[in-house]
Write a protein that holds these residues in place. Structure first.
Motif, PDB file in Angstrom:
ATOM      1  N   SER A   1       3.744  -7.617  -1.678  1.00  0.00           N
ATOM      2  CA  SER A   1       2.512  -8.386  -1.833  1.00  0.00           C
ATOM      3  C   SER A   1       2.563  -9.711  -1.075  1.00  0.00           C
TER       4      SER A   1
ATOM      5  N   THR B   1      -5.298  -5.351  -6.467  1.00  0.00           N
ATOM      6  CA  THR B   1      -4.726  -4.052  -6.807  1.00  0.00           C
ATOM      7  C   THR B   1      -4.962  -3.734  -8.283  1.00  0.00           C
TER       8      THR B   1
ATOM      9  N   LEU C   1      -3.137  -2.366   0.930  1.00  0.00           N
ATOM     10  CA  LEU C   1      -3.748  -2.090  -0.366  1.00  0.00           C
ATOM     11  C   LEU C   1      -3.550  -0.639  -0.793  1.00  0.00           C
TER      12      LEU C   1
ATOM     13  N   THR D   1      -0.046  -0.682  -2.202  1.00  0.00           N
ATOM     14  CA  THR D   1       0.169  -1.432  -3.443  1.00  0.00           C
ATOM     15  C   THR D   1      -0.492  -0.733  -4.631  1.00  0.00           C
ATOM     16  N   ILE D   2      -1.588  -0.034  -4.389  1.00  0.00           N
ATOM     17  CA  ILE D   2      -2.226   0.725  -5.469  1.00  0.00           C
ATOM     18  C   ILE D   2      -1.257   1.762  -6.026  1.00  0.00           C
TER      19      ILE D   2
END
Length: 449
Positions: free
Chosen positions: A102, A152, A318, A321-322
């Motif tokens: 992140s 997220t 993204l 990270t999801i």
């Protein structure tokens, strides 16, 4: 549990799981790895490694996830009595990765907003100083990192179908469209053909044993093997999902995105005389100046391309990270019987704290070290060099040797409704080839090879 568990739709299986694999490893790491290891020759070796190591490993995690139909820890536990430790390790690994990942994703957001505001337009020295100034700030990088975790979190709390699947159906096509736009613009530049040649004309004189190991490692990390995200996502697969076909499709998408990333970067770099082996600094120091020089005659185009590029990076981050967030969310929701929002909040708070410490360790507080490394480098090293290879290795041993072969065959063939043409070849790779490859990667990471 399995009967009430949410399932991805047919398209959602591919887009969501491909999204978990497609990330900064494709857009950022793959191009500079290709540049440092001989261009097209590296790509050919990489594709071979995806089929030798990547697809067999993916199917292993798919089998664990779908059979267990639960979070990673419980899914592995349902395979064998001692398998749960692999799942617990995967949850722990994913949360660490989400924390430091992140930070880099936050940098992408900073550069996106800075590109929109026209704040990173200047000569090479200015761009380099801009990154140094931003990354060493005490608050900005940490706040951007937390912001990315929160974004997220908002997706995850919406659930599997309304959150993860809907986001994937939007993010993955958008990511692909942005890539195509930048690729076309890059390939239309003067002298861009030299970059295209570098990408597609192999120079096997540069191939060494190290190149093979680097390609193996890139295939391993690009496809998210060993993080438990493939296992977690597979727990949302329906009983009709063709695991082999899905793995091939996902791996193919991953390779296509990576090659398109090369087509986006190398022609533009060749157009302004930048060497293709610029290394990890490529996207934050080298490329902003490349875009400015390449489109100097049409500043408006350079401005738009810069914005699209960093939007692309943010979207790619993204999608990854999801998937990382969902691993921990599913675990806390099911093991502690929390609501989804409460489970997601635990992950968000924990990973935000990790992100803040990692951000400070490479910026405002360089004395934050563990074993002589910055906290961020330590987290990266711990996961990449130890936890991921060990997790993938143990999964291969579990599926190849410990789990009853009837269970494995039934999952692979959807209980006999699909042909078992590739089963024996796949099992051979899982039992013998993949473990040897993983040991080679591990030894290379440790400096033994």
């Amino acid at each position: 549990m399995a009967d009430n568990r949410a399932n991805f739709g047919k398209i959602g299986v591919i887009l969501a799981t491909a999204g978990s694999a497609v990330g900064l490893g494709n857009i950022w790491r793959f191009p500079f790895m290709t540049g440092q290891n001989g261009g097209a020759a590296f790509i050919l070796i990489y594709i071979a490694c995806v089929f030798i190591l990547g697809i067999p490993g993916m199917i292993c995690e798919f089998i664990v996830g779908r059979h267990g139909a639960s979070n990673a820890a419980r899914a592995y536990q349902r395979m064998t009595s001692h398998g749960g430790i692999i799942g617990y390790m995967g949850v722990f690994t994913a949360m660490i990765i989400l924390g430091f990942y992140s930070v880099v994703a936050g940098w992408c957001l900073q550069y996106l907003t800075a590109s929109i505001g026209g704040h990173i337009h200047g000569d090479a020295a200015f761009v380099k100083d801009y990154f140094a100034s931003f990354s060493s700030d005490a608050s900005k990088p940490a706040l951007w990192a937390i912001g990315f975790v929160v974004i997220t979190h908002l997706v995850i709390t919406q659930g599997v179908r309304n959150g993860i699947e809907k986001a994937s159906k939007l993010l993955m096509p958008t990511l692909f469209i942005l890539l195509i736009i930048i690729v076309v613009a890059s390939c239309m530049l003067p002298n861009a053909i030299e970059g295209v040649k570098f990408l597609f004309m192999p120079d096997f004189s540069k191939v060494t044993g190290n190149v093979f190991l680097e390609a193996l490692g890139q295939a391993f990390f690009s496809l998210s093997l060993g993080t438990a995200c493939l296992c977690t996502y597979a727990s949302y697969f329906s009983k009709k999902t063709n695991l082999f076909k899905s793995a091939v499709q996902i791996a193919s998408i991953d390779c296509i995105i990576a090659i398109l990333a090369g087509l986006m970067i190398f022609p533009a770099a060749a157009s302004v005389g930048v060497q293709p082996d610029s290394g990890p600094s490529l996207i934050f120091i080298t490329l902003p100046n490349v875009f400015q020089q390449a489109f100097a005659g049409i500043p408006a185009v350079g401005y738009i391309i810069s914005i699209l590029f960093y939007a692309l990076l943010a979207l790619a981050a993204l999608t990854s990270t999801i998937s990382m967030h969902e691993i921990g969310t599913a675990f806390f929701q099911e093991e502690l019987r929390f609501s989804r929002s409460k489970a997601a909040m635990i992950v968000t708070i924990a990973c935000s704290l990790i992100a803040v410490v990692c951000s400070l360790s490479v910026g405002a507080c360089p004395d934050l070290k563990v074993l002589g490394l910055s906290v961020m480098d330590f987290c990266d090293s711990l996961t990449a060099q130890y936890l991921l290879p060990v997790g993938a290795f143990l999964t291969c041993l579990l599926i190849g040797w410990a789990v009853p072969q009837k269970v494995v065959r039934d999952e692979f063939t959807n209980w006999g409704t699909l042909p078992s043409t590739y089963y024996k070849g796949w099992l051979f790779l899982v039992r013998y080839v993949s473990p040897i490859c993983i040991i080679a990667i591990f030894a290379h990471q440790m400096g033994f090879l």
